[in-house]
Design an enzyme around this catalytic site. Structure first.
Site, PDB file in Angstrom:
ATOM      1  N   ASP A 170    -112.843 -35.660  68.246  1.00  0.00           N
ATOM      2  CA  ASP A 170    -113.621 -36.326  69.281  1.00  0.00           C
ATOM      3  C   ASP A 170    -114.654 -37.235  68.626  1.00  0.00           C
ATOM      4  O   ASP A 170    -115.125 -36.971  67.513  1.00  0.00           O
ATOM      5  CB  ASP A 170    -114.343 -35.304  70.155  1.00  0.00           C
ATOM      6  CG  ASP A 170    -113.381 -34.544  71.063  1.00  0.00           C
ATOM      7  OD1 ASP A 170    -112.241 -35.005  71.208  1.00  0.00           O
ATOM      8  OD2 ASP A 170    -113.780 -33.502  71.605  1.00  0.00           O
ATOM      9  N   CYS A 171    -115.028 -38.276  69.327  1.00  0.00           N
ATOM     10  CA  CYS A 171    -116.010 -39.222  68.792  1.00  0.00           C
ATOM     11  C   CYS A 171    -117.283 -38.503  68.354  1.00  0.00           C
ATOM     12  O   CYS A 171    -117.845 -38.798  67.298  1.00  0.00           O
ATOM     13  CB  CYS A 171    -116.335 -40.265  69.867  1.00  0.00           C
ATOM     14  SG  CYS A 171    -117.564 -41.492  69.372  1.00  0.00           S
TER      15      CYS A 171
END
Length: 446
Positions: free
Chosen positions: A253-254
């Site tokens: 995930d970012c």
């Protein structure tokens, strides 16, 4: 250990921990996307303040075509302009290659069923080779192999060379230039959102560092014909063998930081992706900081498992939720234990008669399944959620106020406001070439 270019802020710069001809191991910072994507066209506030204008703009906005529709329209657009193509987009000296490109474009645009013309360059090259008598009737010599090519084709070809070796170099070069010209017409018709810059993703930064290009890169402007000619003239077969591509095996995930693996050739990517699907030789350990963990704070349990099925939320597009299997939930299992550093800190607090009833701690999390947001949801279901998780856990701004009162410096506070305390700490897998188990670690930064 290499870092990305000076254009990238230090807190958003990847670190290359290891690389060879098959894999690259990087340490990804939080708040950096794993792969290229589309940049936001507008701030959310602008959208809310100009809702009426947005509706009107949407009505006037050009229709977005599918890739296939745009491809066909791009080819047909040359039908009335093929004479202009040679004067504006090909060499003005009128060499044979430029004239052949012009003839190929003209005859492609006259093809009754343009949907049959392939959209991928290698397949497009073979299509041109199969239909060369119709598409290039004035250039029969393009179907001839050079002496060097005849010698090369007598050698036992590899699996990937079997099809490409049947196309003479001159014909392949003309097909590649033509493909690029069509692609230049196709892209604007698709009306795609603005792509992210290379600095904005881990894969993009690897490209900046010279490790190769993204294998499925559809972002950024297509090559001009001059660029294609330059690349073709400079590339030998040996150069092509040495050129690496970047294949995504898995993503973080970012907001999640830590270890990430990228493959450098299709064979390694296939082997690694199979390992990730089967999950037998892959072991992932994450570190997560939580403020409250009832199994430990209330029952003094130091390890356990979370077995809660998950499914995509029916009401919020980007979220998942706990849901029974008989209602569409998918089995999701996470093993957890208290990290050694937290146990040591807990003992120190007891010895100094700390007045706090409970303090935050770091968990070691091992996902046995790979559901979207699995660790974040499981932590939120059992305790307070992972710190900094605005989707499922506690409010990161409130947590920052607590940290400020504890005397942390302003620089760390600024970083902490947007930092999810979830870190891919350790990753073990079988190397795609040797088959030996390898392990890589990254220390957490919070």
């Amino acid at each position: 250990m290499a870092s990305a270019s000076a254009k990238v802020p230090s807190h958003l710069t990847i670190k290359v921990l290891y690389s060879d001809d098959d894999i690259i191991v990087i340490d990804k910072p939080c708040n950096l996307r794993s792969v290229p994507g589309h940049a936001a066209d507008q701030d959310e506030s602008d959208v809310n303040n100009n809702a009426h204008d947005d509706v009107e703009a949407a009505r006037e906005k050009p229709q977005r075509l599918t890739a296939q529709e745009a491809w066909v329209n791009a080819i047909r657009s040359f039908a009335l302009e093929h004479q202009n193509v040679s004067s504006t987009q090909t060499d003005q000296d009128g060499d044979n290659q430029s004239q052949a490109v012009d003839e190929l474009i003209k005859n492609l645009s006259a093809t009754p069923d343009a949907n049959s013309i392939p959209r991928k360059c290698p397949t497009f090259e073979r299509y041109c080779q199969r239909n060369r008598r119709r598409l290039l009737p004035s250039y029969p010599e393009l179907d001839r192999f050079t002496t060097e090519e005849k010698v090369a084709t007598q050698e036992p070809p590899t699996k990937r060379q079997k099809k490409s070796n049947n196309i003479p170099t001159q014909l392949r070069n003309i097909a590649q230039i033509t493909f690029s010209l069509i692609q230049q017409r196709q892209r604007p018709l698709m009306n795609l959102p603005t792509p992210t810059d290379d600095e904005d993703s881990a894969i993009g930064q690897l490209r900046l560092l010279g490790f190769g290009d993204y294998a499925h890169n559809n972002h950024g402007p297509p090559e001009s014909m001059d660029d294609v000619k330059r690349r073709i003239s400079n590339e030998s077969r040996e150069d092509e063998k040495k050129k690496f591509k970047l294949y995504v095996v898995h993503r973080l995930d970012c907001q999640t930081s830590g270890i990430m693996i990228v493959a450098r050739n299709p064979e390694a990517a296939s082997i690694l992706c199979q390992q990730w699907r089967e999950r037998e030789s892959v072991k992932k350990i994450y570190l997560a900081y939580v403020k409250r963990w009832p199994p430990y704070h209330e029952e003094n349990i130091t390890e356990g498992k979370i077995d809660l099925p998950l499914a995509a939320s029916r009401t919020e597009r980007i979220k998942w939720e706990v849901r029974p299997v008989d209602d569409g939930g998918k089995a999701s299992l996470t093993m957890w234990k208290i990290h050694e550093s937290s146990l040591d800190e807990s003992k120190k607090e007891e010895s100094t008669n700390d007045l706090r009833v409970e303090s935050g701690l770091t968990l070691e999390l091992q996902p046995m399944t790979g559901r979207t947001h699995q660790l974040r949801i499981h932590c939120a279901a059992v305790g307070s959620g992972i710190e900094g998780d605005s989707l499922y856990g506690d409010n990161p701004i409130e947590w920052m106020a607590d940290k400020s009162r504890q005397g942390h410096n302003s620089d760390n506070n600024e970083m902490s406001v947007s930092t999810l305390r979830l870190h891919a700490h350790r990753l073990t897998f079988a190397h795609p070439k040797s088959g030996k188990q390898v392990t890589f670690e990254s220390p957490k930064i919070w």
